[in-house]
Design a protein around this motif. Sequence first.
Motif, PDB file in Angstrom:
ATOM      1  N   GLY A  19       6.005   6.559   7.267  1.00  0.00           N
ATOM      2  CA  GLY A  19       6.646   7.239   6.140  1.00  0.00           C
ATOM      3  C   GLY A  19       5.699   7.337   4.965  1.00  0.00           C
ATOM      4  O   GLY A  19       6.110   7.287   3.803  1.00  0.00           O
ATOM      5  N   ALA A  20       4.406   7.507   5.274  1.00  0.00           N
ATOM      6  CA  ALA A  20       3.361   7.411   4.248  1.00  0.00           C
ATOM      7  C   ALA A  20       3.160   8.695   3.462  1.00  0.00           C
ATOM      8  O   ALA A  20       2.382   8.717   2.507  1.00  0.00           O
ATOM      9  CB  ALA A  20       2.028   7.004   4.900  1.00  0.00           C
ATOM     10  N   GLY A  21       3.865   9.751   3.838  1.00  0.00           N
ATOM     11  CA  GLY A  21       3.629  11.035   3.189  1.00  0.00           C
ATOM     12  C   GLY A  21       4.188  11.154   1.791  1.00  0.00           C
ATOM     13  O   GLY A  21       3.816  12.072   1.051  1.00  0.00           O
ATOM     14  N   SER A  22       5.050  10.234   1.387  1.00  0.00           N
ATOM     15  CA  SER A  22       5.667  10.348   0.063  1.00  0.00           C
ATOM     16  C   SER A  22       6.295   9.019  -0.321  1.00  0.00           C
ATOM     17  O   SER A  22       6.349   8.080   0.473  1.00  0.00           O
ATOM     18  CB  SER A  22       6.741  11.454   0.065  1.00  0.00           C
ATOM     19  N   GLY A  23       6.772   8.961  -1.551  1.00  0.00           N
ATOM     20  CA  GLY A  23       7.607   7.868  -2.015  1.00  0.00           C
ATOM     21  C   GLY A  23       7.026   6.484  -1.837  1.00  0.00           C
ATOM     22  O   GLY A  23       5.848   6.231  -2.135  1.00  0.00           O
ATOM     23  N   ILE A  24       7.845   5.577  -1.337  1.00  0.00           N
ATOM     24  CA  ILE A  24       7.454   4.182  -1.185  1.00  0.00           C
ATOM     25  C   ILE A  24       6.299   4.043  -0.198  1.00  0.00           C
ATOM     26  O   ILE A  24       5.387   3.241  -0.398  1.00  0.00           O
ATOM     27  CB  ILE A  24       8.666   3.342  -0.736  1.00  0.00           C
ATOM     28  N   GLY A  25       6.317   4.849   0.874  1.00  0.00           N
ATOM     29  CA  GLY A  25       5.242   4.778   1.851  1.00  0.00           C
ATOM     30  C   GLY A  25       3.901   5.133   1.253  1.00  0.00           C
ATOM     31  O   GLY A  25       2.906   4.421   1.461  1.00  0.00           O
ATOM     32  N   ARG A  26       3.843   6.243   0.516  1.00  0.00           N
ATOM     33  CA  ARG A  26       2.569   6.627  -0.108  1.00  0.00           C
ATOM     34  C   ARG A  26       2.131   5.584  -1.131  1.00  0.00           C
ATOM     35  O   ARG A  26       0.960   5.192  -1.167  1.00  0.00           O
ATOM     36  CB  ARG A  26       2.687   7.995  -0.783  1.00  0.00           C
ATOM     37  N   ALA A  27       3.053   5.116  -1.954  1.00  0.00           N
ATOM     38  CA  ALA A  27       2.691   4.118  -2.973  1.00  0.00           C
ATOM     39  C   ALA A  27       2.126   2.859  -2.321  1.00  0.00           C
ATOM     40  O   ALA A  27       1.179   2.250  -2.840  1.00  0.00           O
ATOM     41  CB  ALA A  27       3.915   3.775  -3.822  1.00  0.00           C
ATOM     42  N   THR A  28       2.683   2.464  -1.180  1.00  0.00           N
ATOM     43  CA  THR A  28       2.216   1.251  -0.511  1.00  0.00           C
ATOM     44  C   THR A  28       0.873   1.484   0.162  1.00  0.00           C
ATOM     45  O   THR A  28      -0.008   0.605   0.130  1.00  0.00           O
ATOM     46  CB  THR A  28       3.259   0.769   0.505  1.00  0.00           C
ATOM     47  N   ALA A  29       0.675   2.645   0.769  1.00  0.00           N
ATOM     48  CA  ALA A  29      -0.632   2.966   1.351  1.00  0.00           C
ATOM     49  C   ALA A  29      -1.716   2.898   0.282  1.00  0.00           C
ATOM     50  O   ALA A  29      -2.802   2.335   0.506  1.00  0.00           O
ATOM     51  CB  ALA A  29      -0.598   4.350   1.991  1.00  0.00           C
ATOM     52  N   LEU A  30      -1.441   3.432  -0.892  1.00  0.00           N
ATOM     53  CA  LEU A  30      -2.424   3.415  -1.978  1.00  0.00           C
ATOM     54  C   LEU A  30      -2.626   2.001  -2.511  1.00  0.00           C
ATOM     55  O   LEU A  30      -3.746   1.620  -2.871  1.00  0.00           O
ATOM     56  CB  LEU A  30      -1.986   4.359  -3.101  1.00  0.00           C
ATOM     57  N   ALA A  31      -1.573   1.205  -2.540  1.00  0.00           N
ATOM     58  CA  ALA A  31      -1.704  -0.180  -2.989  1.00  0.00           C
ATOM     59  C   ALA A  31      -2.591  -0.977  -2.029  1.00  0.00           C
ATOM     60  O   ALA A  31      -3.447  -1.770  -2.465  1.00  0.00           O
ATOM     61  CB  ALA A  31      -0.328  -0.825  -3.112  1.00  0.00           C
ATOM     62  N   PHE A  32      -2.411  -0.776  -0.720  1.00  0.00           N
ATOM     63  CA  PHE A  32      -3.292  -1.426   0.244  1.00  0.00           C
ATOM     64  C   PHE A  32      -4.740  -0.981   0.028  1.00  0.00           C
ATOM     65  O   PHE A  32      -5.666  -1.792   0.099  1.00  0.00           O
ATOM     66  CB  PHE A  32      -2.856  -1.103   1.671  1.00  0.00           C
ATOM     67  N   ALA A  33      -4.929   0.314  -0.204  1.00  0.00           N
ATOM     68  CA  ALA A  33      -6.283   0.838  -0.412  1.00  0.00           C
ATOM     69  C   ALA A  33      -6.938   0.205  -1.633  1.00  0.00           C
ATOM     70  O   ALA A  33      -8.128  -0.142  -1.605  1.00  0.00           O
ATOM     71  CB  ALA A  33      -6.238   2.357  -0.559  1.00  0.00           C
ATOM     72  N   ARG A  34      -6.180   0.059  -2.712  1.00  0.00           N
ATOM     73  CA  ARG A  34      -6.746  -0.552  -3.927  1.00  0.00           C
ATOM     74  C   ARG A  34      -7.178  -1.994  -3.688  1.00  0.00           C
ATOM     75  O   ARG A  34      -8.057  -2.514  -4.386  1.00  0.00           O
ATOM     76  CB  ARG A  34      -5.723  -0.497  -5.064  1.00  0.00           C
ATOM     77  N   GLU A  35      -6.547  -2.626  -2.697  1.00  0.00           N
ATOM     78  CA  GLU A  35      -6.909  -4.005  -2.371  1.00  0.00           C
ATOM     79  C   GLU A  35      -7.938  -4.081  -1.246  1.00  0.00           C
ATOM     80  O   GLU A  35      -8.164  -5.140  -0.679  1.00  0.00           O
ATOM     81  CB  GLU A  35      -5.659  -4.802  -2.001  1.00  0.00           C
ATOM     82  N   GLY A  36      -8.554  -2.934  -0.921  1.00  0.00           N
ATOM     83  CA  GLY A  36      -9.691  -2.937  -0.017  1.00  0.00           C
ATOM     84  C   GLY A  36      -9.383  -2.728   1.443  1.00  0.00           C
ATOM     85  O   GLY A  36     -10.299  -2.707   2.280  1.00  0.00           O
ATOM     86  N   LEU A 234       3.006  -5.830  -0.561  1.00  0.00           N
ATOM     87  CA  LEU A 234       1.682  -6.458  -0.522  1.00  0.00           C
ATOM     88  C   LEU A 234       1.778  -7.962  -0.698  1.00  0.00           C
ATOM     89  O   LEU A 234       1.029  -8.713  -0.066  1.00  0.00           O
ATOM     90  CB  LEU A 234       0.758  -5.841  -1.578  1.00  0.00           C
ATOM     91  N   TRP A 235       2.711  -8.429  -1.530  1.00  0.00           N
ATOM     92  CA  TRP A 235       2.879  -9.877  -1.664  1.00  0.00           C
ATOM     93  C   TRP A 235       3.371 -10.479  -0.354  1.00  0.00           C
ATOM     94  O   TRP A 235       2.866 -11.525   0.081  1.00  0.00           O
ATOM     95  CB  TRP A 235       3.861 -10.202  -2.789  1.00  0.00           C
ATOM     96  N   LEU A 236       4.338  -9.834   0.295  1.00  0.00           N
ATOM     97  CA  LEU A 236       4.857 -10.361   1.555  1.00  0.00           C
ATOM     98  C   LEU A 236       3.783 -10.423   2.639  1.00  0.00           C
ATOM     99  O   LEU A 236       3.870 -11.237   3.555  1.00  0.00           O
ATOM    100  CB  LEU A 236       6.036  -9.517   2.035  1.00  0.00           C
ATOM    101  N   CYS A 237       2.775  -9.572   2.533  1.00  0.00           N
ATOM    102  CA  CYS A 237       1.672  -9.579   3.499  1.00  0.00           C
ATOM    103  C   CYS A 237       0.574 -10.579   3.126  1.00  0.00           C
ATOM    104  O   CYS A 237      -0.327 -10.823   3.939  1.00  0.00           O
ATOM    105  CB  CYS A 237       1.058  -8.180   3.600  1.00  0.00           C
ATOM    106  N   SER A 238       0.644 -11.142   1.936  1.00  0.00           N
ATOM    107  CA  SER A 238      -0.468 -11.939   1.419  1.00  0.00           C
ATOM    108  C   SER A 238      -0.387 -13.400   1.843  1.00  0.00           C
ATOM    109  O   SER A 238       0.644 -13.886   2.310  1.00  0.00           O
ATOM    110  CB  SER A 238      -0.477 -11.875  -0.110  1.00  0.00           C
ATOM    111  N   ASP A 239      -1.498 -14.106   1.637  1.00  0.00           N
ATOM    112  CA  ASP A 239      -1.525 -15.543   1.911  1.00  0.00           C
ATOM    113  C   ASP A 239      -0.568 -16.307   1.001  1.00  0.00           C
ATOM    114  O   ASP A 239      -0.107 -17.394   1.364  1.00  0.00           O
ATOM    115  CB  ASP A 239      -2.948 -16.084   1.727  1.00  0.00           C
TER     116      ASP A 239
END
Length: 259
Positions: A19-36, A234-239
């Motif tokens: 669901g990466a084309g818009s909304g929450i999916g796109r925002a999360t894809a970009l958040a992952f990208a910002r974290e490398g 991203l927090w739920l995926c983090s250490d």
Amino acid sequence: MIDLAHQPRYAGKVAFVTGAGSGIGRATALAFAREGASVVVVDIAEPANRETARLVEQLGARALAASCDVSNGDAVRGALDEAMRTFGRLDFAFNNAGIEQPATSLADLSEEVWDRIIRVNLRSVFVCMKYQIPLMVQGGGGAIVNTSSGAGVLAIQGQSSYCASKFGVTSISKVAALEYAKSKVRINAVCPGIIDTEMIERYTQGTPEGRARVIAQEPIGRMGKAEEIAATVLWLCSDEAAFVTGHAMVVDGGQTAGI
């Protein structure tokens, strides 16, 4: 671009976002990208998905755009195979693709709409996890977040199929978390409240009255932002969330606080 002064949390990691084309999916894809992280962006809407991939790359991260019906097991397996050929690993998955139900009482809801909502919102989560989990186990572990909803913890009139699908996402996330905890695969659900996305725009018909009606349901007095859900994922995926699994995290401005 990625700020090199900031040490990205997910450098060298790979995230798979549906669901990466818009909304929450796109925002999360970009958040992952910002974290490398490298990001596999998945959506049935090809132009929107390609745009998300472009925005990921604009941030300095690697992207792979996969057009995919996430309720189709062969299509999901194909997208994951392509991800493994391209990046060689899978660390995170955000199974977020979903659609809304038009407000309809149960007896008036067509079987076709029921089946479509369950297929897109619930079957897709099952299919994605079915093929993601073995890859994560093989790689030594990982983290999965599935998008449930406030409607996955609270019954809403006129939303029988949507609530059924989202309660199902909450439940399957908890079951899978128990089954794979010892394999170091953490599985959680995020339950957004009313988030200002294209889906809510359709639900409110884009009118000031419609927006005011849904905002009135939020004790915090506003809609949530897609970026706020992305930060939760991203927090739920983090250490930092290493001891969190089998949890349905409600992020809804207090909408369900009274239940």
